[in-house]
Write a protein that holds these residues in place. Structure first.
Motif, PDB file in Angstrom:
ATOM      1  N   LEU A   1      21.633  -5.331 -24.582  1.00 56.82           N
ATOM      2  CA  LEU A   1      21.902  -6.744 -24.327  1.00 56.82           C
ATOM      3  C   LEU A   1      20.984  -7.648 -25.130  1.00 56.82           C
ATOM      4  CD1 LEU A   1      22.450  -6.708 -20.458  1.00 56.82           C
ATOM      5  CD2 LEU A   1      24.179  -6.646 -22.265  1.00 56.82           C
ATOM      6  N   HIS A   2      19.696  -7.323 -25.127  1.00 58.83           N
ATOM      7  CA  HIS A   2      18.762  -8.115 -25.900  1.00 58.83           C
ATOM      8  C   HIS A   2      17.449  -7.350 -26.065  1.00 58.83           C
ATOM      9  CE1 HIS A   2      17.400  -9.110 -21.816  1.00 58.83           C
ATOM     10  NE2 HIS A   2      16.238  -9.422 -22.356  1.00 58.83           N
ATOM     11  N   THR A   3      16.629  -7.843 -26.961  1.00 63.03           N
ATOM     12  CA  THR A   3      15.303  -7.266 -27.180  1.00 63.03           C
ATOM     13  C   THR A   3      14.270  -8.375 -27.033  1.00 63.03           C
ATOM     14  OG1 THR A   3      15.440  -7.651 -29.570  1.00 63.03           O
ATOM     15  CG2 THR A   3      16.185  -5.506 -28.754  1.00 63.03           C
ATOM     16  N   GLU A   4      13.046  -7.986 -26.751  1.00 61.46           N
ATOM     17  CA  GLU A   4      11.982  -8.962 -26.536  1.00 61.46           C
ATOM     18  C   GLU A   4      10.652  -8.375 -26.988  1.00 61.46           C
ATOM     19  OE1 GLU A   4       9.918 -11.452 -22.805  1.00 61.46           O
ATOM     20  OE2 GLU A   4      11.674 -10.140 -22.479  1.00 61.46           O
ATOM     21  N   GLU A   5       9.896  -9.149 -27.711  1.00 60.87           N
ATOM     22  CA  GLU A   5       8.567  -8.721 -28.141  1.00 60.87           C
ATOM     23  C   GLU A   5       7.525  -9.293 -27.190  1.00 60.87           C
ATOM     24  OE1 GLU A   5       7.685  -8.833 -32.239  1.00 60.87           O
ATOM     25  OE2 GLU A   5       9.778  -8.648 -32.864  1.00 60.87           O
ATOM     26  N   LYS A   6       6.607  -8.437 -26.762  1.00 64.98           N
ATOM     27  CA  LYS A   6       5.600  -8.850 -25.790  1.00 64.98           C
ATOM     28  C   LYS A   6       4.199  -8.665 -26.363  1.00 64.98           C
ATOM     29  CE  LYS A   6       8.502  -7.957 -21.747  1.00 64.98           C
ATOM     30  NZ  LYS A   6       8.608  -7.304 -20.414  1.00 64.98           N
ATOM     31  N   ASP A   7       3.209  -9.046 -25.557  1.00 63.32           N
ATOM     32  CA  ASP A   7       1.823  -9.000 -26.016  1.00 63.32           C
ATOM     33  C   ASP A   7       1.267  -7.587 -26.132  1.00 63.32           C
ATOM     34  OD1 ASP A   7       1.797 -11.744 -26.122  1.00 63.32           O
ATOM     35  OD2 ASP A   7       0.967 -11.991 -24.101  1.00 63.32           O
TER      36      ASP A   7
ATOM     37  N   ASN B   1       2.232  -5.398 -28.155  1.00 62.50           N
ATOM     38  CA  ASN B   1       2.526  -4.910 -29.506  1.00 62.50           C
ATOM     39  C   ASN B   1       3.687  -3.921 -29.523  1.00 62.50           C
ATOM     40  OD1 ASN B   1       0.469  -6.442 -30.742  1.00 62.50           O
ATOM     41  ND2 ASN B   1      -1.056  -4.898 -30.166  1.00 62.50           N
ATOM     42  N   LYS B   2       4.631  -4.121 -28.627  1.00 61.78           N
ATOM     43  CA  LYS B   2       5.843  -3.310 -28.568  1.00 61.78           C
ATOM     44  C   LYS B   2       7.058  -4.228 -28.567  1.00 61.78           C
ATOM     45  CE  LYS B   2       4.001   0.879 -27.787  1.00 61.78           C
ATOM     46  NZ  LYS B   2       4.278   2.098 -28.580  1.00 61.78           N
ATOM     47  N   ILE B   3       8.185  -3.688 -28.956  1.00 63.01           N
ATOM     48  CA  ILE B   3       9.441  -4.395 -28.773  1.00 63.01           C
ATOM     49  C   ILE B   3      10.163  -3.730 -27.615  1.00 63.01           C
ATOM     50  CG2 ILE B   3      10.683  -3.018 -30.518  1.00 63.01           C
ATOM     51  CD1 ILE B   3      12.220  -5.713 -31.118  1.00 63.01           C
ATOM     52  N   HIS B   4      10.663  -4.532 -26.683  1.00 63.76           N
ATOM     53  CA  HIS B   4      11.295  -4.026 -25.470  1.00 63.76           C
ATOM     54  C   HIS B   4      12.808  -4.199 -25.578  1.00 63.76           C
ATOM     55  CE1 HIS B   4       7.541  -3.499 -23.064  1.00 63.76           C
ATOM     56  NE2 HIS B   4       7.095  -4.271 -24.058  1.00 63.76           N
ATOM     57  N   ILE B   5      13.525  -3.153 -25.166  1.00 69.56           N
ATOM     58  CA  ILE B   5      14.979  -3.075 -25.326  1.00 69.56           C
ATOM     59  C   ILE B   5      15.609  -3.043 -23.940  1.00 69.56           C
ATOM     60  CG2 ILE B   5      16.860  -1.708 -26.312  1.00 69.56           C
ATOM     61  CD1 ILE B   5      14.438  -0.421 -28.055  1.00 69.56           C
TER      62      ILE B   5
ATOM     63  N   TYR C   1      13.623   0.113 -22.393  1.00 71.63           N
ATOM     64  CA  TYR C   1      12.866   1.010 -23.256  1.00 71.63           C
ATOM     65  C   TYR C   1      11.951   0.175 -24.154  1.00 71.63           C
ATOM     66  CZ  TYR C   1      16.748   3.916 -21.775  1.00 71.63           C
ATOM     67  OH  TYR C   1      17.688   4.557 -21.008  1.00 71.63           O
ATOM     68  N   SER C   2      10.981   0.822 -24.760  1.00 70.02           N
ATOM     69  CA  SER C   2      10.095   0.121 -25.681  1.00 70.02           C
ATOM     70  C   SER C   2       9.768   1.025 -26.859  1.00 70.02           C
ATOM     71  CB  SER C   2       8.809  -0.312 -24.975  1.00 70.02           C
ATOM     72  OG  SER C   2       8.060   0.816 -24.562  1.00 70.02           O
ATOM     73  N   ALA C   3       9.384   0.393 -27.966  1.00 65.60           N
ATOM     74  CA  ALA C   3       9.031   1.130 -29.183  1.00 65.60           C
ATOM     75  C   ALA C   3       8.147   0.239 -30.038  1.00 65.60           C
ATOM     76  CB  ALA C   3      10.293   1.535 -29.944  1.00 65.60           C
ATOM     77  N   ASP C   4       7.557   0.825 -31.084  1.00 58.28           N
ATOM     78  CA  ASP C   4       6.767   0.019 -32.007  1.00 58.28           C
ATOM     79  C   ASP C   4       7.659  -0.893 -32.831  1.00 58.28           C
ATOM     80  OD1 ASP C   4       4.017   0.909 -31.545  1.00 58.28           O
ATOM     81  OD2 ASP C   4       4.766   2.857 -32.201  1.00 58.28           O
ATOM     82  N   PHE C   5       8.844  -0.409 -33.198  1.00 60.11           N
ATOM     83  CA  PHE C   5       9.849  -1.273 -33.804  1.00 60.11           C
ATOM     84  C   PHE C   5      11.225  -0.666 -33.602  1.00 60.11           C
ATOM     85  CE2 PHE C   5       8.382   1.286 -37.486  1.00 60.11           C
ATOM     86  CZ  PHE C   5       9.575   1.793 -37.963  1.00 60.11           C
ATOM     87  N   VAL C   6      12.236  -1.499 -33.826  1.00 62.79           N
ATOM     88  CA  VAL C   6      13.606  -1.103 -33.561  1.00 62.79           C
ATOM     89  C   VAL C   6      14.436  -1.258 -34.833  1.00 62.79           C
ATOM     90  CG1 VAL C   6      14.244  -3.411 -32.737  1.00 62.79           C
ATOM     91  CG2 VAL C   6      15.588  -1.439 -32.023  1.00 62.79           C
TER      92      VAL C   6
END
Length: 396
Positions: free
Chosen positions: A137-143, A145-149, A157-162
């Motif tokens: 649905l969407h992604t969001e970058e948080k403090d 240092n991960k991107i959240h899916i 889910y989260s990762a260093d980048f998507v």
């Protein structure tokens, strides 16, 4: 997932790949080889066996050889020595001679049913690293240092980048462009619609009596295309292994038709095929009989109809998001370049990831910038080549 160190002792990033198309699957295999942790999220619960013939040639086959896939690919592929074109009376107009490709470029073009390659690629990615039914649905970058899916089934889910390998209507691109547009830094041209150029219907037939088509007995692919009288309609058949016939119907859209036609945000969908089926049912098949004689041996739920569009986006990445394949460049299918370009993207991106020194934002941005620099300008040339091949196959 644990994060193994690279050869130089640095920590490799954790990568989320959105989309289990051929580009996403190849990227997964390449990351497997360089021991970069990754996971693939695919929105479809079941990937249906849709599509038609596909070609791979010298520009990507060496990668398959390096991955140990080439011998497996050759088991269901046929070399193509020519592409033959006919008019509506099945009078030969000419041929594109490909018989010396192996001498000039090292290998022939190999033709096969797309689903066979997909099955092979999927089989080489560990099953626990692919999740189906994950509509992002969407992604969001948080403090952190991960991107959240965030997915429609309420999973997160989260990762260093998507990596957005999720097709021409990429959710990842739309999310990224929305953020950039709100900041006032997205070029207006990126929000312009793609050029709607043609309507295709494709499938793979398994005739009950393969002896009716002697072309199926040859150890090479017969690639035969018919150009209609005004060039706005074309159709073709291609022989594949296991007595199968890959077929394609193409309607070139005028500017007016493209502007007024309503189309669905879906690719390789079996919906709404009946009218086009009837339009081409009595068209002459270059191998004898009609196209209806071929198409009737394709189950209706395995016939797909798709609007084909064209655009090379200029913005491919931002912060912890990067795009791949149709998500950042969509082109016409005349030369069969779409999937090949997605896989070439995957190779270059994997190399750039391997060269990262750490997981800092600066290193991620540098990798994405290098990837874009190597690929974007090449796609401009590929789009021109695709337009030329489409015009040739359309009789222009």
């Amino acid at each position: 997932m644990s994060t193994p160190p690279s050869n130089n002792g640095t920590t490799k990033p954790e990568v989320a790949i959105i989309g289990a198309g051929l580009g996403g699957l190849l990227l997964g295999q390449l990351l497997e080889q360089i021991e970069v942790p990754y996971h693939i999220y695919e929105r479809a619960t079941v990937v249906k066996p849709l599509g038609t013939a596909m070609a791979l040639g010298p520009s990507i086959l060496p990668v398959f050889e390096q991955l140990g896939l080439l011998d497996e690919l050759k088991k269901f592929a046929l070399p193509c020595y020519s592409a033959d074109m006919y008019n509506a009376n099945i009078e030969k107009l000419g041929s594109l001679d490909l018989k010396d490709h192996d001498k000039l470029l090292g290998t022939h073009n190999l033709i096969f049913a797309r689903q066979r390659l997909y099955d092979l690629m999927l089989s080489r990615v560990p099953a626990h690293k692919v999740s189906h039914g994950k509509k992002v649905l969407h992604t969001e970058e948080k403090d952190d240092n991960k991107i959240h899916i965030y997915c429609a089934d309420n999973t997160h889910y989260s990762a260093d980048f998507v990596v957005g390998a999720d097709g021409a209507y990429s959710t990842l691109r739309q999310n990224m462009y929305k953020r950039l547009d709100e900041k006032g830094v997205l070029p207006p041209s990126e929000l312009e619609k793609m050029t709607l150029a043609s309507l295709n219907m494709v499938g793979v037939a398994v005739p009950e009596d393969p002896d009716k088509y002697p072309q199926l007995k040859d150890p090479f692919c017969h690639f035969s295309v018919v150009v209609g009288e005004n060039g706005s309609r074309s159709w073709g058949v291609m022989s594949a292994t296991d007595n199968t016939i890959c077929w394609s119907l193409v309607v070139q859209l005028s500017e007016t038709e493209a502007q007024t036609m309503e189309f669905q945000n879906a690719e390789w969908s079996p919906e709404s095929i009946e009218s086009m089926y009837k339009e081409f049912e009595n068209a002459p098949c270059p191998w004898g009989g009609t196209m209806g004689d071929v198409m009737k041996y394709t189950p209706k739920d395995r016939i797909s109809k798709v609007f084909l569009e064209e655009k090379n986006f200029h913005v491919w990445y931002d912060l912890r998001t990067v795009l791949l394949g149709d998500a950042c460049h969509k082109m016409l299918p005349g030369a069969g370049l779409g999937a090949v370009n997605a896989m070439q993207d995957a190779v270059v991106l994997a190399n750039c990831i391997y060269n990262m020194t750490d997981n800092a934002q600066s290193s991620i941005t540098a990798a994405f910038k290098e990837y874009h620099g190597q690929r974007h300008h090449r796609l401009e040339g590929q789009i021109k080549r695709s337009q030329a091949m489409t015009a040739l196959m359309g009789g222009e």
